[in-house]
Design a protein around this motif. Sequence first.
Motif, PDB file in Angstrom:
ATOM      1  N   SER A 125       0.839  -1.198   0.000  1.00  0.00           N
ATOM      2  CA  SER A 125       0.000   0.000   0.000  1.00  0.00           C
ATOM      3  C   SER A 125       0.876   1.251   0.000  1.00  0.00           C
ATOM      4  N   PRO A 126       0.442   2.333  -0.647  1.00  0.00           N
ATOM      5  CA  PRO A 126       1.268   3.543  -0.772  1.00  0.00           C
ATOM      6  C   PRO A 126       1.683   4.122   0.575  1.00  0.00           C
ATOM      7  N   LYS A 127       2.924   4.597   0.655  1.00  0.00           N
ATOM      8  CA  LYS A 127       3.447   5.224   1.864  1.00  0.00           C
ATOM      9  C   LYS A 127       4.063   6.570   1.476  1.00  0.00           C
ATOM     10  N   SER A 128       4.554   7.297   2.468  1.00  0.00           N
ATOM     11  CA  SER A 128       5.108   8.626   2.185  1.00  0.00           C
ATOM     12  C   SER A 128       6.495   8.564   1.552  1.00  0.00           C
ATOM     13  N   TRP A 129       7.263   7.477   1.810  1.00  0.00           N
ATOM     14  CA  TRP A 129       8.646   7.416   1.316  1.00  0.00           C
ATOM     15  C   TRP A 129       8.987   6.046   0.752  1.00  0.00           C
ATOM     16  N   ILE A 130       8.908   5.004   1.598  1.00  0.00           N
ATOM     17  CA  ILE A 130       9.108   3.637   1.123  1.00  0.00           C
ATOM     18  C   ILE A 130       7.965   2.775   1.653  1.00  0.00           C
ATOM     19  N   TYR A 131       7.741   1.645   1.015  1.00  0.00           N
ATOM     20  CA  TYR A 131       6.585   0.824   1.349  1.00  0.00           C
ATOM     21  C   TYR A 131       6.584   0.315   2.787  1.00  0.00           C
ATOM     22  N   CYS A 132       7.769  -0.034   3.295  1.00  0.00           N
ATOM     23  CA  CYS A 132       7.820  -0.666   4.621  1.00  0.00           C
ATOM     24  C   CYS A 132       8.206   0.315   5.725  1.00  0.00           C
ATOM     25  N   GLU A 133       8.039   1.603   5.491  1.00  0.00           N
ATOM     26  CA  GLU A 133       8.536   2.606   6.429  1.00  0.00           C
ATOM     27  C   GLU A 133       7.976   2.444   7.838  1.00  0.00           C
ATOM     28  N   SER A 134       6.731   2.009   7.968  1.00  0.00           N
ATOM     29  CA  SER A 134       6.123   1.884   9.294  1.00  0.00           C
ATOM     30  C   SER A 134       6.414   0.538   9.942  1.00  0.00           C
ATOM     31  N   GLN A 135       7.029  -0.379   9.178  1.00  0.00           N
ATOM     32  CA  GLN A 135       7.264  -1.737   9.689  1.00  0.00           C
ATOM     33  C   GLN A 135       8.736  -2.109   9.779  1.00  0.00           C
ATOM     34  N   MET A 136       9.592  -1.362   9.084  1.00  0.00           N
ATOM     35  CA  MET A 136      10.993  -1.773   8.957  1.00  0.00           C
ATOM     36  C   MET A 136      11.680  -1.919  10.305  1.00  0.00           C
ATOM     37  N   ALA A 137      11.377  -1.027  11.241  1.00  0.00           N
ATOM     38  CA  ALA A 137      12.034  -1.069  12.552  1.00  0.00           C
ATOM     39  C   ALA A 137      11.665  -2.305  13.353  1.00  0.00           C
ATOM     40  N   THR A 138      10.646  -3.045  12.925  1.00  0.00           N
ATOM     41  CA  THR A 138      10.231  -4.257  13.649  1.00  0.00           C
ATOM     42  C   THR A 138      11.006  -5.491  13.195  1.00  0.00           C
ATOM     43  N   ILE A 139      11.808  -5.363  12.142  1.00  0.00           N
ATOM     44  CA  ILE A 139      12.541  -6.505  11.600  1.00  0.00           C
ATOM     45  C   ILE A 139      13.593  -6.978  12.606  1.00  0.00           C
TER      46      ILE A 139
END
Length: 422
Positions: A125-139
């Motif tokens: 789904s569209p994001k402001s910068w990259i697709y996983c911006e809200s989830q990347m820190a959970t990796i």
Amino acid sequence: MKEDFLHYIWQYKKFDFSNLTTVSGELLTILHCGNYLQQAGPDFFNAQISIGNQKWAGNIEIHIKSSDWYLHHHEKDANYDNVILHVVWEHDTPVFRKDNTEIQVLELKKYIAKKDLENYQALASPKSWIYCESQMATIDSFVLANWQERLFVERLERKYNPIEQLLKETENNWEAVLFCMLAKNFGLNTNGETFMKMAKLIPFSIIRKESADVANLESLLFGTTDLFPLDVQDNYTKDLKNRFEYISQKHQLKKGTIDPVQFFKHRPDNFPTIRLAQLAMLYHKQQNLFSKVIVARTVKELRQLFEITITDYWQTHYQFDKESPKKKKQFSKSFIDLLIINTIVPIQFANAKSLGKEASESLLDLLREIAAENNIIIEKFSNFGIKAKNAFESQSLLQLKNEYCNRSKCLQCAVGIELLKA
């Protein structure tokens, strides 16, 4: 829906393949999904399947719709003659081989778990910068660390390509290649290409011959970039201009057309005049620079190579004929570190590769000694919880953003794949 998601589903068997049937109702058994080579031709090579009682070996092609086969003109391409199964999200038309036999079809949407589809939709789904911006820190940190090492090596490989081309152009003259690469990075983003063209126009044998006198080197660099003012006033500038005319005739230098250098938006210490004067002094002070660079193993050793002071004239000038308060204008630590990151490390990697040696691990350790770069991409990652602690991590993040995020290659990225597993 995108094809790369279907590639991911097929490659990692993220579907219920225990009771598959083709669209024609025949029992389908997947023995081997094939090799995902990402090259011209079908998507997966050397697969093995059974349809009914018949075993098949060949290739698999994947599309969103069956009709994409004709949209992509595969019926005219001999590379697709050996396709044994057409895997699609939606079956809308039959596809035939050249002998008029129909290619069997598997419609995947019937077999993909709802959770896998939801995870993909959340990622895509569209994001402001990259697709996983809200989830990347959970990796998981272990997954991210391994991926960063892979990204770092990929970035080194990408930087190897222009070095390989320069080696061909200079007949494997590593000193000349280093000179060209340093010139480009002395020019930064604005003047990098112009400085590179300048370096190519001056045979390195002439740089070597004239390096005993820094004024000769300055005259070559300034003259080739056409930086001398038309109306020369001071004696130093007149001398450099005369030297350039003499050296050009002596060595029969070929004239070339290069773009004008840019001063606009540069801080004075980054003016092209200052950077070229520093480059001249570097090659005046450091004979056989490549030999010194290639044996250096620590950041301290490399930084010492760039501990030089600019000539007296440039300590009181930023431009020709315009005097300014005296300043030594030595290389800043941050500028030297950029040279190490963008020139020295790629050169060391390329040289090791040419000798059949593995150097990525030692270069990774080298960049761990250097602070992370400071730019908008690294700042953005930091805002989303991924903070680069050193240059190795910032380089890997640049590779991630430029080669994966910008190209929407989420399903070829370890971060994207991990998020789909959630």
